[in-house]
Every structure is written in C-alpha cells, then in structure tokens.
Design a protein around this motif. Structure first.
Motif, mmCIF file in Angstrom:
data_model
loop_
_atom_site.group_PDB
_atom_site.id
_atom_site.type_symbol
_atom_site.label_atom_id
_atom_site.label_comp_id
_atom_site.label_asym_id
_atom_site.label_seq_id
_atom_site.Cartn_x
_atom_site.Cartn_y
_atom_site.Cartn_z
ATOM 1 N N PRO A 19 30.117 32.088 24.402
ATOM 2 C CA PRO A 19 29.146 31.104 24.877
ATOM 3 C C PRO A 19 29.612 30.421 26.168
ATOM 4 O O PRO A 19 30.808 30.223 26.382
ATOM 5 C CB PRO A 19 29.074 30.090 23.732
ATOM 6 C CG PRO A 19 30.397 30.200 23.054
ATOM 7 C CD PRO A 19 30.797 31.645 23.190
ATOM 8 N N LEU A 21 30.260 27.273 28.216
ATOM 9 C CA LEU A 21 30.626 25.926 27.805
ATOM 10 C C LEU A 21 30.616 24.983 28.988
ATOM 11 O O LEU A 21 31.034 25.360 30.084
ATOM 12 C CB LEU A 21 32.032 25.909 27.192
ATOM 13 C CG LEU A 21 32.287 26.791 25.984
ATOM 14 C CD1 LEU A 21 33.765 26.758 25.621
ATOM 15 C CD2 LEU A 21 31.440 26.342 24.814
ATOM 16 N N LYS A 22 30.175 23.776 28.761
ATOM 17 C CA LYS A 22 30.272 22.732 29.778
ATOM 18 C C LYS A 22 31.432 21.837 29.356
ATOM 19 O O LYS A 22 31.404 21.217 28.296
ATOM 20 C CB LYS A 22 28.992 21.921 29.878
ATOM 21 C CG LYS A 22 29.087 20.853 30.935
ATOM 22 C CD LYS A 22 27.780 20.133 31.134
ATOM 23 C CE LYS A 22 27.991 19.114 32.230
ATOM 24 N NZ LYS A 22 26.796 18.376 32.537
ATOM 25 N N ASP A 43 37.279 19.060 25.690
ATOM 26 C CA ASP A 43 36.044 18.618 25.048
ATOM 27 C C ASP A 43 34.895 19.299 25.782
ATOM 28 O O ASP A 43 34.816 19.252 27.016
ATOM 29 C CB ASP A 43 35.905 17.092 25.142
ATOM 30 C CG ASP A 43 36.924 16.385 24.265
ATOM 31 O OD1 ASP A 43 37.176 16.871 23.149
ATOM 32 O OD2 ASP A 43 37.464 15.354 24.698
ATOM 33 N N THR A 44 34.027 19.952 25.023
ATOM 34 C CA THR A 44 32.902 20.674 25.613
ATOM 35 C C THR A 44 31.608 20.251 24.932
ATOM 36 O O THR A 44 31.623 19.530 23.936
ATOM 37 C CB THR A 44 33.055 22.207 25.455
ATOM 38 O OG1 THR A 44 32.735 22.572 24.117
ATOM 39 C CG2 THR A 44 34.463 22.684 25.820
ATOM 40 N N ASP A 45 30.509 20.757 25.456
ATOM 41 C CA ASP A 45 29.205 20.472 24.856
ATOM 42 C C ASP A 45 29.042 21.189 23.517
ATOM 43 O O ASP A 45 28.090 20.934 22.789
ATOM 44 C CB ASP A 45 28.077 20.859 25.813
ATOM 45 C CG ASP A 45 28.104 22.323 26.218
ATOM 46 O OD1 ASP A 45 29.179 22.959 26.153
ATOM 47 O OD2 ASP A 45 27.053 22.842 26.601
ATOM 48 N N GLN A 46 29.986 22.073 23.161
ATOM 49 C CA GLN A 46 29.910 22.794 21.891
ATOM 50 C C GLN A 46 31.134 22.526 21.009
ATOM 51 O O GLN A 46 31.472 23.327 20.136
ATOM 52 C CB GLN A 46 29.733 24.298 22.151
ATOM 53 C CG GLN A 46 28.414 24.592 22.842
ATOM 54 C CD GLN A 46 28.128 26.073 22.897
ATOM 55 O OE1 GLN A 46 28.435 26.811 21.973
ATOM 56 N NE2 GLN A 46 27.523 26.504 23.994
ATOM 57 N N GLY A 47 31.778 21.402 21.233
ATOM 58 C CA GLY A 47 32.931 21.022 20.419
ATOM 59 C C GLY A 47 34.226 21.053 21.205
ATOM 60 O O GLY A 47 34.252 21.300 22.405
ATOM 61 N N ARG A 48 35.311 20.802 20.492
ATOM 62 C CA ARG A 48 36.635 20.754 21.114
ATOM 63 C C ARG A 48 37.309 22.121 20.984
ATOM 64 O O ARG A 48 37.571 22.609 19.891
ATOM 65 C CB ARG A 48 37.491 19.689 20.433
ATOM 66 C CG ARG A 48 38.771 19.424 21.163
ATOM 67 C CD ARG A 48 39.454 18.200 20.583
ATOM 68 N NE ARG A 48 40.483 17.736 21.492
ATOM 69 C CZ ARG A 48 41.667 17.321 21.103
ATOM 70 N NH1 ARG A 48 41.968 17.265 19.839
ATOM 71 N NH2 ARG A 48 42.551 16.927 21.995
ATOM 72 N N PHE A 69 39.137 27.611 18.516
ATOM 73 C CA PHE A 69 37.745 27.215 18.398
ATOM 74 C C PHE A 69 37.628 25.885 17.649
ATOM 75 O O PHE A 69 38.558 25.486 16.940
ATOM 76 C CB PHE A 69 36.947 28.314 17.700
ATOM 77 C CG PHE A 69 36.798 29.546 18.543
ATOM 78 C CD1 PHE A 69 35.701 29.689 19.380
ATOM 79 C CD2 PHE A 69 37.760 30.533 18.542
ATOM 80 C CE1 PHE A 69 35.567 30.808 20.187
ATOM 81 C CE2 PHE A 69 37.644 31.647 19.348
ATOM 82 C CZ PHE A 69 36.538 31.795 20.167
ATOM 83 N N PRO A 70 36.503 25.190 17.794
ATOM 84 C CA PRO A 70 36.317 23.909 17.094
ATOM 85 C C PRO A 70 36.618 24.041 15.598
ATOM 86 O O PRO A 70 36.230 25.013 14.960
ATOM 87 C CB PRO A 70 34.854 23.569 17.341
ATOM 88 C CG PRO A 70 34.542 24.234 18.654
ATOM 89 C CD PRO A 70 35.322 25.530 18.597
#
Length: 77
Positions: A19, A21-22, A43-48, A69-70
């Motif tokens: 994916p 990630l931002k 820290d991203t828009d889809q978790g840490r 992954f988170p």
C-alpha cells in the motif's frame, strides 16, 4: 537499501500489493545497546510501521533488515 538477507526474503514480494503510505512527521529512531542495530518507526495514515536496520561498522550505512507492520514489534527488542 536492503541487506542481502532481506533482499532474499522480500524478492518474491509483488510491489503492486504494497500500500501507498503517507508518513506523518519524521521517523523515530529506537536505539539498542548494540550500536549496529536500531529500529526506525514511522507514523502513517495506515498505522505505525517500522524498519529494523543494521550496519556493519559505526561509519557504514544503515540497511533494512525487516519491515514491521502495525501491531507487530521489532525482533530486536
């Protein structure tokens, strides 16, 4: 920027399944007593997410060993 071991592990990964990630802010370095390993957390828009990194000498570049992954933890802890 992956270690030879990580290159082997991730060589079968289809890039289209990763994916976009931002990333929010700067990465946070987690150091350990061993100066040749660390974990960088993002820290991203889809978790840490994190990356376990290593180097072969104090003046050598860091290379990625494992993507975290988170919900997962570093294998270095």
């Amino acid at each position: 920027m992956l270690s030879p071991t990580a290159q082997e592990v991730y060589e079968i990964t289809d890039p289209s399944t990763i994916p976009a990630l931002k990333i929010h802010g700067d990465g946070e370095w987690e150091s350990y007593p061993d100066p040749y390993v660390a974990t960088v957390w993002f820290d991203t828009d889809q978790g840490r997410f994190g990356v376990d990194v290593s180097r072969t000498a104090l003046d050598a570049p860091w290379v990625g060993e494992r993507i975290i992954f988170p919900g997962e933890g570093s294998i270095l802890q």
